[in-house]
Design a protein around this motif. Sequence first.
Motif, PDB file in Angstrom:
ATOM      1  N   GLY A  30       0.813  -1.210   0.000  1.00 39.52           N
ATOM      2  CA  GLY A  30       0.000   0.000   0.000  1.00 39.52           C
ATOM      3  C   GLY A  30       0.849   1.264   0.000  1.00 39.52           C
ATOM      4  N   TYR A  31       1.929   1.258   0.770  1.00 42.13           N
ATOM      5  CA  TYR A  31       2.809   2.431   0.822  1.00 42.13           C
ATOM      6  C   TYR A  31       3.538   2.626  -0.506  1.00 42.13           C
ATOM      7  N   THR A  32       3.896   1.516  -1.173  1.00 35.78           N
ATOM      8  CA  THR A  32       4.536   1.618  -2.483  1.00 35.78           C
ATOM      9  C   THR A  32       3.594   2.250  -3.496  1.00 35.78           C
ATOM     10  N   VAL A  33       2.322   1.827  -3.478  1.00 37.20           N
ATOM     11  CA  VAL A  33       1.332   2.425  -4.380  1.00 37.20           C
ATOM     12  C   VAL A  33       1.162   3.907  -4.071  1.00 37.20           C
ATOM     13  N   TYR A  34       1.156   4.255  -2.789  1.00 36.31           N
ATOM     14  CA  TYR A  34       1.044   5.663  -2.373  1.00 36.31           C
ATOM     15  C   TYR A  34       2.200   6.486  -2.934  1.00 36.31           C
ATOM     16  N   LEU A  35       3.444   5.961  -2.797  1.00 38.56           N
ATOM     17  CA  LEU A  35       4.603   6.694  -3.308  1.00 38.56           C
ATOM     18  C   LEU A  35       4.573   6.795  -4.827  1.00 38.56           C
ATOM     19  N   LYS A  41       7.939  18.078  -5.295  1.00 37.68           N
ATOM     20  CA  LYS A  41       7.894  19.354  -6.011  1.00 37.68           C
ATOM     21  C   LYS A  41       8.758  20.366  -5.269  1.00 37.68           C
ATOM     22  N   VAL A  42       9.637  21.032  -6.014  1.00 34.42           N
ATOM     23  CA  VAL A  42      10.566  21.999  -5.436  1.00 34.42           C
ATOM     24  C   VAL A  42      10.075  23.403  -5.769  1.00 34.42           C
ATOM     25  N   SER A  43       9.988  24.219  -4.735  1.00 39.10           N
ATOM     26  CA  SER A  43       9.586  25.620  -4.918  1.00 39.10           C
ATOM     27  C   SER A  43      10.803  26.522  -4.761  1.00 39.10           C
ATOM     28  N   GLY A  44      10.915  27.496  -5.632  1.00 42.97           N
ATOM     29  CA  GLY A  44      12.027  28.445  -5.544  1.00 42.97           C
ATOM     30  C   GLY A  44      13.351  27.755  -5.793  1.00 42.97           C
ATOM     31  N   LEU A  45      14.306  28.006  -4.908  1.00 43.28           N
ATOM     32  CA  LEU A  45      15.627  27.405  -5.027  1.00 43.28           C
ATOM     33  C   LEU A  45      15.736  26.078  -4.298  1.00 43.28           C
ATOM     34  N   ARG A  53       8.012  19.563  -1.268  1.00 43.38           N
ATOM     35  CA  ARG A  53       6.800  18.914  -0.767  1.00 43.38           C
ATOM     36  C   ARG A  53       6.306  17.887  -1.767  1.00 43.38           C
ATOM     37  N   GLU A  54       5.600  16.911  -1.222  1.00 37.97           N
ATOM     38  CA  GLU A  54       5.030  15.871  -2.081  1.00 37.97           C
ATOM     39  C   GLU A  54       3.722  16.353  -2.685  1.00 37.97           C
ATOM     40  N   VAL A  55       3.533  16.040  -3.967  1.00 37.84           N
ATOM     41  CA  VAL A  55       2.290  16.380  -4.638  1.00 37.84           C
ATOM     42  C   VAL A  55       1.749  15.131  -5.326  1.00 37.84           C
ATOM     43  N   ASP A 260      15.300   8.927  -6.216  1.00 37.77           N
ATOM     44  CA  ASP A 260      13.948   9.126  -6.746  1.00 37.77           C
ATOM     45  C   ASP A 260      13.065   7.948  -6.311  1.00 37.77           C
ATOM     46  N   LEU A 261      12.571   8.022  -5.085  1.00 37.18           N
ATOM     47  CA  LEU A 261      11.748   6.940  -4.544  1.00 37.18           C
ATOM     48  C   LEU A 261      10.435   6.785  -5.301  1.00 37.18           C
ATOM     49  N   TYR A 262       9.908   7.859  -5.806  1.00 38.99           N
ATOM     50  CA  TYR A 262       8.605   7.829  -6.471  1.00 38.99           C
ATOM     51  C   TYR A 262       8.695   7.063  -7.795  1.00 38.99           C
ATOM     52  N   SER A 263       9.720   7.330  -8.566  1.00 37.13           N
ATOM     53  CA  SER A 263       9.922   6.597  -9.808  1.00 37.13           C
ATOM     54  C   SER A 263      10.232   5.136  -9.537  1.00 37.13           C
ATOM     55  N   ALA A 264      11.032   4.873  -8.497  1.00 41.67           N
ATOM     56  CA  ALA A 264      11.366   3.496  -8.149  1.00 41.67           C
ATOM     57  C   ALA A 264      10.122   2.719  -7.728  1.00 41.67           C
TER      58      ALA A 264
END
Length: 294
Positions: A30-35, A41-45, A53-55, A260-264
């Motif tokens: 379930g956590y893998t599907v969530y990720l 997402k990077v804001s500014g610098l 933050r995660e989006v 890159d945990l999300y892509s993995a």
Amino acid sequence: MKRPERGAWPYLFLTPAIVLFTLFLAIPIGYTVYLAMRRSKVSGLGLGRGARREVFVGFDNFAAALSDAELWQGWLRVLGYGALVLAVMLGLALLFALLLDSARVRLARFSRIAIFLPYAVPGVAATLLWGFLYLPSLSPFRDILDVDFLGATTVTFSMANVAVWGGVGFNMLVLYTTLRAIPRDLYEAARLDGASELQIAIRVKIPILTPAIILTTVFSIIATIQVFTEPTALRPLTNTISSTWSPLMKVYRDAFVTGDLYSAAATSIVIAAISLVLSFGFLRVVRDRAFGEG
């Protein structure tokens, strides 16, 4: 203390298994599907609190994984590797099981232990052991065969050799155990009809072994798709194995090298889905012959 009702006893005994399944399988999945459905997402610098933050991105990571050329190149390498491993490993396992079940075999107990023993060696240790035998400066076979075992055209065969060496014993034991459960009267009846030992093996033993052969094939397909130890352990010894040689190696690189945990996570789910399709597809093709189902 109130005793549980009779209908509650099965669930009471199942509770430990359900708890372990939930903690170590269901929740991680379930956590893998969530990720897999999120991205950083990077804001500014990218500095300061809240800059990263995660989006939620839906299926974007899955689409990126499916369109990744490196992933599909890894799949092609694994398919070639798997075809070689499955054919040789299961063929040898069947041959050894039939030989050990023969009435004329000698030293059967020693032979079983000798064939099974490589399976007891940890995969990393076995790969490193073979890796040092493959090194040109250390290999005792280099001068005799004049082959670079870690070259670009031979490294796949070298990895397949490690897998075959370690996997034949387990599959042989499964098939041999099935053979030992067959009533000896069938063999005696075949001998009375004039059948030779080879005919008994081909016409009696192998047909009865078909479900066990299919079972070991499914397990071997799953293990081959998940190949990771052999290429990872041999990689420091040669420059012919890339960091994305197999799909699981790409997942490892994305998660722990590039971060890159999300892509993995998305790639790992894609790999799991393809593994299920291949395994159940194979079962669907052979189930009528193996289990008498239409």
